[in-house]
Design an enzyme around this catalytic site. Structure first.
Site, PDB file in Angstrom:
ATOM      1  N   PRO A   2       5.815  -1.076  -7.157  1.00 29.44           N
ATOM      2  CA  PRO A   2       6.631  -2.208  -6.728  1.00 29.44           C
ATOM      3  C   PRO A   2       6.096  -2.782  -5.419  1.00 29.44           C
ATOM      4  O   PRO A   2       5.820  -2.041  -4.473  1.00 29.44           O
ATOM      5  CB  PRO A   2       8.020  -1.586  -6.543  1.00 29.44           C
ATOM      6  CG  PRO A   2       8.016  -0.378  -7.416  1.00 29.44           C
ATOM      7  CD  PRO A   2       6.611   0.141  -7.355  1.00 29.44           C
ATOM      8  N   GLU A   3       5.920  -4.094  -5.390  1.00 27.14           N
ATOM      9  CA  GLU A   3       5.466  -4.776  -4.190  1.00 27.14           C
ATOM     10  C   GLU A   3       6.661  -5.476  -3.550  1.00 27.14           C
ATOM     11  O   GLU A   3       7.804  -5.261  -3.956  1.00 27.14           O
ATOM     12  CB  GLU A   3       4.330  -5.744  -4.538  1.00 27.14           C
ATOM     13  CG  GLU A   3       3.137  -5.047  -5.191  1.00 27.14           C
ATOM     14  CD  GLU A   3       2.007  -5.988  -5.579  1.00 27.14           C
ATOM     15  OE1 GLU A   3       1.853  -7.051  -4.941  1.00 27.14           O
ATOM     16  OE2 GLU A   3       1.267  -5.662  -6.535  1.00 27.14           O
ATOM     17  N   LYS A  60       7.063  -2.833   1.613  1.00 31.29           N
ATOM     18  CA  LYS A  60       7.439  -2.192   0.353  1.00 31.29           C
ATOM     19  C   LYS A  60       8.459  -1.071   0.546  1.00 31.29           C
ATOM     20  O   LYS A  60       8.750  -0.324  -0.387  1.00 31.29           O
ATOM     21  CB  LYS A  60       6.194  -1.623  -0.324  1.00 31.29           C
ATOM     22  CG  LYS A  60       5.094  -2.644  -0.587  1.00 31.29           C
ATOM     23  CD  LYS A  60       3.851  -1.976  -1.156  1.00 31.29           C
ATOM     24  CE  LYS A  60       2.681  -2.934  -1.245  1.00 31.29           C
ATOM     25  NZ  LYS A  60       1.453  -2.279  -1.761  1.00 31.29           N
TER      26      LYS A  60
END
Length: 280
Positions: A2-3, A60
């Site tokens: 996940p960014e 993040k």
């Protein structure tokens, strides 16, 4: 992994379900995830009895602001949070469960077991690892043109590599770096020291615009990403280059190509992003 847009989406959905909930107790099935304090019982003692007052994000990283402490969570490759009622079946790879005083449960699931959690007193969260090693968030006022240009002109690295460096700007990963470079018409192999100030400005503007667009779409689901409610992101439908190898460019019609930059798969349009330096 996940960014920034995915973590922002998770943060916003978590806010709906966990804020003002008090943590009654915690189960930790995979102690290696707990990085600070490194004693699991001490970690539990700090968090138990605390109420989640608000949610934050740095790059993040998810930030759970409690009464006195901040819980910093990095999802790494496959980490996911979900909120459950008592008695809901527990999925395999659920490694941390926060039990709230109202009976609900916040579960952290991580197939790869790469996620991390740190707890620090409020006010000290940016003084220690991991947050003290990060550059500005793309939406911070400190991420301005002068800062970005000064950082980039001092290095001879490829721009793709520099944009992935979380100490320069935090939150960008492989997907959004490729998309930013495309929108800014910059080849990923261009040396940072060769970038004009105008090119750096285009990178700064397009990084923010790309991230905003992705946040509006709920993030990008390539493999397994879902938000706290189990919803997929939709930005994969709007990607110009990432994952589009051999497909025609939506702007010029040329075939999207894939190369390696610093060991990372990198997608680009050879027409929209000309390699004026002739670097391979």
């Amino acid at each position: 992994m996940p960014e920034l847009p995915e973590v922002e989406t998770i943060k916003e959905t978590l806010k709906l379900f966990v804020c003002n909930k008090t943590i009654k107790h915690i189960d930790i099935e995979w102690p290696n995830m707990i990085k600070h304090p490194d004693d699991v019982e001490e970690f539990k003692a700090l968090v138990t009895g605390q109420t989640i007052r608000s949610m934050g994000r740095k790059g993040k990283f998810l930030l759970f602001y409690l009464d006195e402490y901040v819980l910093i969570s990095h999802l790494r490759m496959e980490g996911k949070y979900s909120v459950h009622s008592p008695g809901d079946p527990v999925k395999k790879h659920t490694h941390v469960t926060f039990y709230f005083s109202n009976g609900e449960e916040l579960r952290y699931n991580d197939v790869r077991k790469f996620g991390t959690m740190h707890v620090y007193p409020i006010g000290e969260e940016f003084m220690h690892k991991p947050l003290n090693q990060l550059g500005p968030d793309p939406f911070d006022t400190s991420f301005n043109l002068e800062y970005f240009y000064e950082k980039l002109k001092r290095t001879d690295r490829y721009i793709k590599t520099a944009l992935l460096d979380q100490s320069i700007v935090t939150g960008l990963g492989n997907i959004y770096v490729d998309e930013t470079l495309f929108r800014a018409n910059v080849h990923p192999l261009k040396r940072c020291s060769k970038l004009s100030k105008q090119e750096v400005k285009k990178l700064q503007i397009n990084a923010k615009e790309t991230l905003r667009d992705a946040i509006k779409a709920g993030g990008t689901t390539i493999r397994s990403y879902v938000n706290t409610q189990g919803d997929m992101g939709m930005f994969q439908q709007d990607l110009y280059v990432y994952g589009q190898h051999s497909k025609p460019c939506r702007v010029c019609g040329a075939d999207i190509i894939k190369i390696k930059v610093g060991g990372r798969g990198t997608h680009l349009c050879p027409t929209c992003q000309p390699n004026k330096q002739g670097v391979r």
